[in-house]
Write an enzyme that holds these catalytic residues in place. Structure first.
Site, PDB file in Angstrom:
ATOM      1  N   ASP A 126       0.863  -1.181   0.000  1.00 19.79           N
ATOM      2  CA  ASP A 126       0.000   0.000   0.000  1.00 19.79           C
ATOM      3  C   ASP A 126       0.904   1.237   0.000  1.00 19.79           C
ATOM      4  O   ASP A 126       2.132   1.151   0.153  1.00 19.79           O
ATOM      5  CB  ASP A 126      -0.971  -0.022   1.188  1.00 19.79           C
ATOM      6  CG  ASP A 126      -2.231   0.801   0.881  1.00 19.79           C
ATOM      7  OD1 ASP A 126      -2.181   1.694   0.001  1.00 19.79           O
ATOM      8  OD2 ASP A 126      -3.265   0.572   1.530  1.00 19.79           O
ATOM      9  N   TRP A 127       0.287   2.359  -0.177  1.00 21.08           N
ATOM     10  CA  TRP A 127       0.971   3.643  -0.365  1.00 21.08           C
ATOM     11  C   TRP A 127       1.918   3.945   0.813  1.00 21.08           C
ATOM     12  O   TRP A 127       1.452   4.075   1.937  1.00 21.08           O
ATOM     13  CB  TRP A 127      -0.102   4.727  -0.504  1.00 21.08           C
ATOM     14  CG  TRP A 127       0.352   6.114  -0.760  1.00 21.08           C
ATOM     15  CD1 TRP A 127       0.992   6.944   0.104  1.00 21.08           C
ATOM     16  CD2 TRP A 127       0.168   6.850  -1.975  1.00 21.08           C
ATOM     17  NE1 TRP A 127       1.215   8.154  -0.482  1.00 21.08           N
ATOM     18  CE2 TRP A 127       0.720   8.125  -1.759  1.00 21.08           C
ATOM     19  CE3 TRP A 127      -0.415   6.569  -3.212  1.00 21.08           C
ATOM     20  CZ2 TRP A 127       0.691   9.120  -2.745  1.00 21.08           C
ATOM     21  CZ3 TRP A 127      -0.437   7.553  -4.180  1.00 21.08           C
ATOM     22  CH2 TRP A 127       0.126   8.810  -3.943  1.00 21.08           C
TER      23      TRP A 127
END
Ligand code: NOJ
Length: 740
Positions: free
Chosen positions: A284-285
């Site tokens: 994820d980011w």
């Protein structure tokens, strides 16, 4: 003749599987040839993903993306879309980088690309697999026509805490229901052949347990038992993997204290060895960097090392792989084989998509113009929108409204809004293409009906100055439609709430509207279950519309005026109070259950100040007609563990208009060494015309009966299984079947 046909069919099946295996060998060979030509830096580049101009997370180190593509330091990008932008960046990769490896272009195409569909929690409320499949196919067609070949959807996190804002992005509280939508979404986005120009990679996220964040606070602590993990949180991932999902995104959260981005046991052993996943994992980011904040890595180098060891293939926006992996390999801290296997998985998907043959295959500008926001797509959005609406209350048949009323007062902060109806993940949707509730109502009524409008108050402020005007206007009308709820930015990522009532002054406005004595219909736009007890106790009708998307106003008007008879059912429990959370139907019985007879006694499982029951249970939703259920008929009351039986009910439409009913099957093991909850195991959405009935038949076999035993092995246990078939998780017919 039949024999001949059968042998032709089996010969064809055999030749198909042989050619598939050959094609696969071919891809594997191409991957290893290419891998052998790559430098270490180019390999690490494939593991690196950057965002274009848009940010969907915290801003990290800024880079010059074109320069990075040219030097092979990027393998995929997100938030770059549109055929002209995509071809611009793809051209740099193809014409300027040494090995001409095409880029992957990803985005969060969650519930539509430009034609926006209902938010996932709403789509799940339809319990309509065909309609939702059609919605996801439109999303895929628009996205691929616009250059994208990868979506970060579906979010298959089970969510049982409505304080958590991301409950809006998933399919609700139940693993069976979520698994159906997980499978369907993967199939809809990926199509039958990844090589088609309308197919794109799907991503099941967030692996795993993200929905279990304590106190409903985003990114917070997770503490799950092994049993709950396997019985509740993993099944939708298994369904996505069985449907060949191309990628998986580890959650921001931890499992057994280890963040999922560095959790070798979960992302290698469980994910790959036990669940059988063979695709790409994408962080994820900024999640690799966040291993430092979790205090499990001292610095970025350790974070990169932990993530690659855990089998996280792509670094989204941390810069950790590009900054650290080269040195880690050279210092023998990370074996090159770990890098190679990750790169191979990514290249394989690029080959399967056909990007090496035609890197611009998603960049057909004519197709883009034709596909996006087409009238057919909008019609589908309207259709799925109306199917996703749940009728929560309808006293005295207040709904449907007549289209020839003298006047309707449309009041409320969300009535004229064209932004919030798109929901928090509206991708590239625009409020200019969204129909407000007010507009939808205006377009639906006859020309003699006067529509009054007043805002009444803001969604979330203490400014009382608009209330009087709203009341005065409401007094002039035959009926009041109050459009209330949450702004779309009050749910979604990083949007948890500690109180989940109507925000701001909305309840006060509603009370004043009710006090006019006019009938009040509440239309809710919101991203989570709300504690709307006052409304339930007072107003005549309540319509849960969630965020229906681009065609919101039309979908809602279709239901309000009876052009569509509502058929949605809640995929998540609505609590009466935050104090009841977590509240979900599939709970254990307790040793001291509070039944109708015991609930006022002292030593039972209950609250002193509130009933245990929810405001609205899972599976609940009304119709403008009524349905009745016959007792369950079992084909056998005793079966062997490998056998199956059928359970049939006759469902009759006992009202005066045609309608659709979601018939739900729940099963509960009544005698077991382990306490067992009732669990949804099947459903059918059936259309029944007024006065008619249909037989609904459920298959009950090992798939429906198997449970994780004491050793966590899936087994059909001997003993009694209760079978419930009904209109919700609390209203049903009951039978039982014995496995001998
Ligand atoms: C963070 C979110 O958690 C994830 O779901 C999303 O795909 C990425 N940002 C990219 O936007």
């Amino acid at each position: 003749m039949r024999k001949n046909l059968l042998s032709i069919a089996s010969a064809l099946a055999l030749s198909c599987s042989v050619s598939l295996a050959l094609a696969q060998d071919n891809v594997d060979k191409k991957v290893s040839d290419l891998l052998s030509k790559m430098t270490l830096e180019e390999k690490i580049g494939q593991l690196t993903q950057y965002s274009g101009s848009e940010l969907t997370g915290p801003q990290g180190e800024k880079i010059n993306i074109s320069e990075y593509i040219k030097t092979g330091k990027v393998g995929s990008v997100l938030n770059i879309y549109g055929t002209s932008e995509v071809s611009k960046y793809q051209k740099i990769a193809i014409e300027k980088s040494r090995l001409k490896i095409p880029l992957l272009f990803g985005q969060d195409v969650i519930h539509g690309y430009k034609t926006i569909f209902p938010v996932p929690i709403a789509m799940a409320s339809s319990w309509d697999l065909d309609a939702v499949g059609a919605a996801q196919e439109v999303a895929r067609n628009e996205a691929t026509a616009s250059g994208l070949n990868w979506t970060f959807t579906p979010m298959v996190d089970i969510a049982r805490d409505p304080r958590w804002g991301r409950i809006v992005e998933g399919f609700g509280e139940d693993p069976y229901l979520a698994s159906q939508f997980a499978k369907l979404s993967v199939e809809a986005f990926q199509g039958s052949d990844l090589g088609d120009e309308t197919s794109m990679l799907a991503t099941a996220k967030h692996y795993v347990g993200y929905g279990a964040v304590q106190a409903g606070r985003d990114y917070f602590t997770v503490d799950l038992s092994k049993r709950t993990l396997w019985e509740v949180f993993l099944p939708p991932f298994q369904a996505a993997i069985n449907a060949q999902v191309a990628s998986i995104m580890p959650a921001f959260t931890t499992m057994n204290g280890i963040p999922m981005t560095g959790n070798k046991e979960m992302t290698r052993d469980v994910l790959r060895n036990q669940l059988g996943f063979t695709g790409i994992t994408v962080s994820d980011w900024n999640a690799i960097n966040e291993l430092i904040e979790w205090h499990v890595a001292a610095n970025q180098s350790e974070a990169a090392c932990e993530a690659i060891e855990a089998g996280v293939d792509i670094d989204m926006m941390s810069n950790a792989y590009i900054n650290q992996l080269g040195a880690l390999v050279k210092e023998n801290k990370v074996p090159i084989s770990l890098i190679d296997e990750a790169v191979a998985r990514i290249l394989k998907k690029k080959f399967e998509l056909g990007l090496f043959e035609d890197p611009y295959k998603y960049c057909n500008a004519d197709r883009e113009v034709k596909e996006i926001l087409s009238p057919e797509n909008k019609a589908k959005a309207r259709d799925v929108g109306k199917r996703s609406i749940v009728l929560l209350k309808n006293d005295d048949q207040t709904l449907p409204l007549s289209k020839s009323l003298n006047s309707i007062a449309v009041i409320g902060p969300l009535a004229e809004d064209t932004y919030s109806p798109m929901g928090p993940w509206f991708c590239n949707g625009s409020k200019d293409n969204t129909i407000s509730v007010l507009n939808g109502i205006k377009q639906a009524v006859g020309k003699n009906t006067i529509i009054y409008y007043q805002k009444g108050c803001d969604v979330n402020s203490s400014d009382e100055s608009m209330i009087d005007a709203a009341i005065n206007t409401a007094k002039k009308a035959d009926v009041i439609v109050a459009v209330l709820g949450e702004n779309s930015d009050m749910s979604g990522e990083a949007a948890s709430r500690s109180e989940i009532g109507l925000p701001g002054l909305q309840e006060k406005l509603l009370e004043s509207l009710f006090n006019t004595g006019k009938p009040v219909v509440v239309v809710l736009l919101n991203g989570r279950p709300l504690t709307i007890n006052w409304a339930q106790d007072h107003v005549q009708a309540i319509v849960e519309a969630w965020f229906p998307g681009s065609e919101a106003g039309h979908s809602i008007a279709d239901v309000l005026f009876g052009d569509y008879n509502p058929s949605g059912k809640l995929p998540v429990t609505f609590p009466r109070s935050v104090g009841q959370i977590p509240i979900f139907y599939s709970h254990l019985n307790t040793g001291r259950p509070a039944t109708a007879e015991t609930k006022m006694l002292k030593y039972v499982s209950r609250y002193l100040d509130i009933d245990n029951s929810p405001l609205y249970p899972f599976g609940y939703g009304l119709s403008y007609t009524t349905f009745s259920y016959s007792p369950i008929e079992l084909s056998a009351s005793e079966i062997q563990p490998n056998d199956s039986a059928t359970a049939t009910v006759e469902v009759a439409n006992t009202g005066e208009i045609n309608g659709e009913e979601v018939v739900q099957l729940y099963i509960e093991k009544a005698d077991s060494p382990i306490a067992r909850p009732m669990q949804l195991k099947g459903f059918r959405k059936v259309e029944i015309s007024a006065g008619n009935s249909v037989d609904v038949v459920f298959h009950i076999g090992p798939e429906e009966l198997a449970l994780y035993d004491i050793d966590m092995k899936k087994t059909v246990e001997k003993g009694i299984y209760n079978i419930y078939i009904g209109t919700s998780s609390v209203t049903y017919q009951k039978e039982s079947i014995t496995v001998k």
